[in-house]
Design an enzyme around this catalytic site. Structure first.
Site, PDB file in Angstrom:
ATOM      1  N   ASN A 117       0.822  -1.212   0.000  1.00  0.00           N
ATOM      2  CA  ASN A 117       0.000   0.000   0.000  1.00  0.00           C
ATOM      3  C   ASN A 117       0.854   1.260   0.000  1.00  0.00           C
ATOM      4  O   ASN A 117       0.564   2.238  -0.700  1.00  0.00           O
ATOM      5  CB  ASN A 117      -0.899   0.021   1.243  1.00  0.00           C
ATOM      6  CG  ASN A 117      -2.061  -0.948   1.148  1.00  0.00           C
ATOM      7  OD1 ASN A 117      -2.327  -1.523   0.101  1.00  0.00           O
ATOM      8  ND2 ASN A 117      -2.751  -1.130   2.261  1.00  0.00           N
ATOM      9  N   ARG A 442     -11.162  -4.319 -14.264  1.00  0.00           N
ATOM     10  CA  ARG A 442     -10.037  -5.198 -13.948  1.00  0.00           C
ATOM     11  C   ARG A 442     -10.538  -6.629 -14.014  1.00  0.00           C
ATOM     12  O   ARG A 442     -11.664  -6.924 -13.639  1.00  0.00           O
ATOM     13  CB  ARG A 442      -9.493  -4.951 -12.543  1.00  0.00           C
ATOM     14  CG  ARG A 442      -9.025  -3.542 -12.238  1.00  0.00           C
ATOM     15  CD  ARG A 442      -8.425  -3.460 -10.839  1.00  0.00           C
ATOM     16  NE  ARG A 442      -8.365  -2.099 -10.335  1.00  0.00           N
ATOM     17  CZ  ARG A 442      -7.376  -1.258 -10.584  1.00  0.00           C
ATOM     18  NH1 ARG A 442      -6.365  -1.646 -11.347  1.00  0.00           N
ATOM     19  NH2 ARG A 442      -7.394  -0.033 -10.087  1.00  0.00           N
ATOM     20  N   ARG A 472      -5.695   1.937 -13.278  1.00  0.00           N
ATOM     21  CA  ARG A 472      -4.323   2.143 -12.798  1.00  0.00           C
ATOM     22  C   ARG A 472      -3.637   0.833 -12.439  1.00  0.00           C
ATOM     23  O   ARG A 472      -4.167   0.030 -11.690  1.00  0.00           O
ATOM     24  CB  ARG A 472      -4.334   3.071 -11.590  1.00  0.00           C
ATOM     25  CG  ARG A 472      -2.956   3.523 -11.116  1.00  0.00           C
ATOM     26  CD  ARG A 472      -2.330   4.516 -12.083  1.00  0.00           C
ATOM     27  NE  ARG A 472      -3.083   5.741 -12.137  1.00  0.00           N
ATOM     28  CZ  ARG A 472      -2.832   6.794 -11.349  1.00  0.00           C
ATOM     29  NH1 ARG A 472      -1.871   6.766 -10.469  1.00  0.00           N
ATOM     30  NH2 ARG A 472      -3.556   7.881 -11.464  1.00  0.00           N
ATOM     31  N   HIS A 502     -15.897   3.013 -14.741  1.00  0.00           N
ATOM     32  CA  HIS A 502     -15.735   2.286 -13.480  1.00  0.00           C
ATOM     33  C   HIS A 502     -16.975   1.465 -13.143  1.00  0.00           C
ATOM     34  O   HIS A 502     -16.983   0.703 -12.172  1.00  0.00           O
ATOM     35  CB  HIS A 502     -15.433   3.289 -12.356  1.00  0.00           C
ATOM     36  CG  HIS A 502     -14.885   2.682 -11.121  1.00  0.00           C
ATOM     37  ND1 HIS A 502     -15.547   2.704  -9.918  1.00  0.00           N
ATOM     38  CD2 HIS A 502     -13.718   2.021 -10.894  1.00  0.00           C
ATOM     39  CE1 HIS A 502     -14.820   2.094  -8.993  1.00  0.00           C
ATOM     40  NE2 HIS A 502     -13.713   1.675  -9.552  1.00  0.00           N
ATOM     41  N   TYR A 535     -12.109  -9.587  -1.376  1.00  0.00           N
ATOM     42  CA  TYR A 535     -12.815  -8.334  -1.150  1.00  0.00           C
ATOM     43  C   TYR A 535     -14.283  -8.628  -0.840  1.00  0.00           C
ATOM     44  O   TYR A 535     -14.874  -9.547  -1.408  1.00  0.00           O
ATOM     45  CB  TYR A 535     -12.787  -7.435  -2.398  1.00  0.00           C
ATOM     46  CG  TYR A 535     -11.447  -6.895  -2.806  1.00  0.00           C
ATOM     47  CD1 TYR A 535     -10.258  -7.335  -2.243  1.00  0.00           C
ATOM     48  CD2 TYR A 535     -11.374  -5.921  -3.800  1.00  0.00           C
ATOM     49  CE1 TYR A 535      -9.036  -6.825  -2.641  1.00  0.00           C
ATOM     50  CE2 TYR A 535     -10.148  -5.394  -4.207  1.00  0.00           C
ATOM     51  CZ  TYR A 535      -8.987  -5.862  -3.624  1.00  0.00           C
ATOM     52  OH  TYR A 535      -7.776  -5.352  -4.026  1.00  0.00           O
TER      53      TYR A 535
END
Length: 780
Positions: A117, A442, A472, A502, A535
């Site tokens: 991170n 992604r 990114r 997105h 996640y």
């Protein structure tokens, strides 16, 4: 966390041991004062008896309340700094590494995550701030800081975090040794092991090394981003002169960072193997010194899309530019001598402030290699996502959605492969399916979605995919996916110039006896099978035709670029309607409150950064509306401030899984509204990205979301409570009882749902079928 988890050879760690560890010198807390002038780094207060732990990272006291008693909502002091609050989140993740109730390898994993991170923070956030400084831009942030002030305060906090990381790493490696896994120094090796490593060096490492001289005839070589390097000083035996060389440590698929000694559980860092065999690399000279260093480069290399003739070529150019982007951080071993340090700074055009001395291992993200070891007793108990209960009886997903209504999915508690991937798989082979459309931000190499789309194209279905090339750090992978899909005859577009795509949505158009019907999936997370296991994300499968109409309108906007402001029946869409509608719904709660009806707003977000949303929430609190916020990381809002945010509470959940779902709830005088969203409350999401927020109208699904929110907001659940000065308190006990873990509670509920569904017989009645399928969950 589960207090009964076993670690350190199987001994259960109780709360008293946790408190002792928290108060020990071995794992001291870090903190930062985040307003100019820089204050001394505050300490963590030792926890009172078994109640709370306070982390004062990002401490930023409020200014005195104005004499009039009325806060000026345009006062920048009422807002916390984006970068500092994100680093505070990273500090909360670091707590999981020092938390002795977590299994040992999980703690090492958290330490590696914090390191990764921090690398990304330098590449994205520090890199962007440095660009502003170099351009002479002095614009103040929303909280009233100049770019250079933000950089200095971030550096101060990062230095404190790095010191604590080193202390924690030392403690964890010591505990690892107690479990018979060793990361060794060379002086600890046996003679036979030294010889074995020398053979491994000659066979597997030496062929990959290209030493580069440094001197008048050899300019300092290019240093790639995040690579490990050795600066070697040698003395020639014939004439005694000194010279230098750079050796890039070839860490990669063939050379792990942790070099295993034979078949044992004993490891040595690969740079130490190289360092102790330099005589092979530099024969007939004396090795005077060998210093390890690592650089981080700016990842902000975006160019003007509107001037591009070819977007794909533009992104490829950006990727090339990123490799040569300016360096924003130099990490060196603490033992590096001052002369070499100054030489490196001069060669890389850095200042002293850009150099970070690291105690112990440089690049601790590679400790993740330890987590891959097959040692289940040192990890959390394996979690296996359940199959969504309503998909267990062999009927097609299309039949379930048509006959029984929409299905809410909650990953990783429910299986991604047996829901979302199955949805695309069934569509790819169903003879009645005519078209599949989806967005892709992604994805992963092991995701089956791509293969199912290719199968659909082979089966002569219309397949269209909007791929966001500018996701990114995934640009290169997305270019490869785009190329592969185009080669298979799939229609690929790259979204709309100036807006990142997105949104997460899939549309399947099916020919049925009453005509065409569109089935949809909308989610809060990416179509990535790897992150779906790590996640927490929500998704909804539905055949609501009004939602389908809206999603088709958004898809047509993405493929043409024409008119984002279209007629949407139910969906809230950024950049056209979402922000305006969210503020309107907040204001509506204010109106209800003023008219004597209790207002309530609840949001679950990764980040709350947008100033307009934050001001609206302040106004809601001032009107008496109760506001509950579950915010994972960045949060500009100061909760619990008298006269400003008395009615707002902010909690943060950090645990085994990364909290990633976005939810919005508005009480609306009993006409409740629930939404799931791909968007965070950030200006970039609301104004510069294409985002989708959909209502959840089915009563059973609303009940499930209500359960989720209630669990995560329950006072007996472990959570970080945020205060108005930016500090966070971890609640350990409430009313003398040990707190529960929200994620573990949801795992237990998923297991109960699974066991309940196994007992059910297939019921044909629509209403009863739905009730039975959800009973084990809703009544838990």
């Amino acid at each position: 966390m589960d207090e009964n988890v076993q670690q350190d050879g199987g001994a259960a760690t109780n709360l008293e041991q946790r408190q002792e560890a928290m108060a020990s010198d071995e794992v001291k807390a870090s903190a930062l004062a985040s307003s100019a002038p820089v204050r001394p780094a505050p300490r963590r207060t030792p926890p009172p008896p078994a109640e709370r732990i306070t982390v004062e990272t990002g401490l930023d006291p409020l200014p005195p309340r104005p004499e009039s008693g009325e806060w000026d909502l345009n006062d920048p002091h009422l807002y916390l700094n984006r970068e500092i609050t994100w680093l505070s989140f990273n500090r909360r993740v670091l707590f999981e590494a020092e938390n002795p109730t977590n299994p040992l390898l999980e703690r090492i994993k958290f330490l590696a995550i914090v390191s990764s991170n921090t690398d990304e923070f330098f590449m994205k956030r520090i890199g962007g701030l440095k660009q502003l400084v170099e351009a002479g831009i002095e614009d103040l942030s929303a909280d009233g800081r100049r770019p250079i002030e933000q950089i200095n305060q971030c550096f101060h906090l990062i230095e404190a975090i790095e010191r604590e990381k080193s202390h924690i790493c030392t403690a964890l490696l010591r505990q690892l040794r107690r479990n018979h896994v060793h990361l060794l120094d060379y002086e600890d090796l046996e003679e036979a092991e030294v010889e074995l490593l020398r053979e491994q060096f000659v066979e597997n490492i030496f062929p990959l090394i290209i030493p580069q001289g440094v001197g008048p005839a050899h300019p300092f070589p290019f240093i790639s981003n995040l690579s490990l390097n050795l600066l070697v000083t040698v003395q020639h035996r014939s004439h005694g002169e000194l010279s230098m060389a750079r050796v890039k440590v070839p860490v990669g698929p063939d050379v792990p960072r942790l070099t295993r000694i034979g078949e044992t559980q004993r490891f040595v860092l690969v740079e130490e193997v190289i360092r102790n065999n330099l005589d092979i690399l530099f024969p007939s000279v004396n090795i005077v010194s060998c210093d390890l260093f690592r650089v981080t480069r700016n990842a902000n290399t975006e160019k003007d899309e509107e001037k591009a003739d070819d977007l794909l070529e533009l992104i490829e150019t950006e990727l090339r530019d990123r490799k040569f982007a300016p360096i924003v951080r130099l990490q060196v071993e603490k033992s590096m001598n001052e002369l070499h340090r100054r030489m490196m700074a001069d060669s890389l055009e850095l200042t002293e402030e850009d150099i970070f001395e690291i105690e112990g291992m440089v690049g601790k993200k590679d400790l993740m290699e330890f987590f891959q070891l097959p040692l289940p007793n040192l990890k959390f108990k394996s979690h296996y996502p359940i199959d969504p209960p309503r998909f267990k009886y062999g009927n097609s997903i299309f039949q379930v959605l048509r006959d029984e209504g929409p299905v809410l999915l909650y990953h990783p508690y429910e299986s991604f492969s047996n829901s979302v991937e199955r949805f695309v798989r069934e569509a790819s082979v169903d003879p009645d399916v005519r078209a599949i459309k989806m967005t892709l931000y992604r994805t992963s190499a092991d995701s089956k979605v791509i293969e199912h789309l290719i199968t659909a194209a082979k089966n002569e279905k219309q397949v269209a995919v909007v791929i966001e090339l500018k996701a990114r750090f995934d640009e290169e992978a997305n270019i490869q996916w785009a190329t592969r899909l185009e080669e298979k005859g799939i229609h690929v577009t790259y979204g709309v110039i100036g807006f990142k795509t997105h949104a997460k949505m899939i549309l399947v158009v099916r020919k049925e006896h009453k005509g065409f019907r569109t089935y949809s999936h909308v989610g809060t997370g990416n179509y990535h099978s790897g992150t779906a296991r790590l996640y927490t994300d929500l998704g909804m499968l539905t055949c609501d035709q009004e939602i389908a109409h809206d999603l088709n309108e958004i898809f047509n906007f993405l493929t043409t670029g024409y008119t984002p402001t279209r007629k949407y029946n139910k969906v809230l869409m950024a950049p056209s309607t979402l922000k305006r509608e969210l503020i309107a719904k907040i204001d509506r709660e204010v109106q209800h409150q003023k008219e004597g009806r209790e207002g309530l707003i609840q949001m679950k977000l990764n980040a709350l950064e947008d100033m307009d949303i934050t001001r609206s929430l302040y106004r809601a609190s001032q009107a008496g509306v109760k506001v509950d916020l579950i915010v994972r990381d960045t949060c500009r809002l100061r909760p619990g401030v008298e006269g400003l945010s008395d009615n707002i509470r902010v909690v943060s959940i950090v645990g085994r899984f990364l909290e990633h779902a976005r939810l919005f709830y508005f009480k609306n005088d009993g006409e409740e509204e629930y939404y799931i969203s791909s968007a965070d409350a950030m200006r970039r999401n609301l104004e510069h990205r294409v985002e989708v927020t959909v209502p959840v109208e089915d009563e059973a699904l609303r009940g499930e979301i209500r359960k989720l929110l209630d669990i995560q907001l329950r006072p007996d659940m472990t959570r970080w409570e945020m205060h108005g000065d930016g500090t966070h308190e971890l609640v350990l006990r409430s009313n003398g009882k040990l707190q529960k873990d929200a994620q573990q509670t949801l795992i237990a509920i998923a297991d109960k749902r699974h066991k309940h569904a196994e007992k059910l017989k297939k019921i044909q009645s629509k209403g009863k079928s739905k009730k039975e399928n959800w009973a084990g969950y809703l009544n838990t």
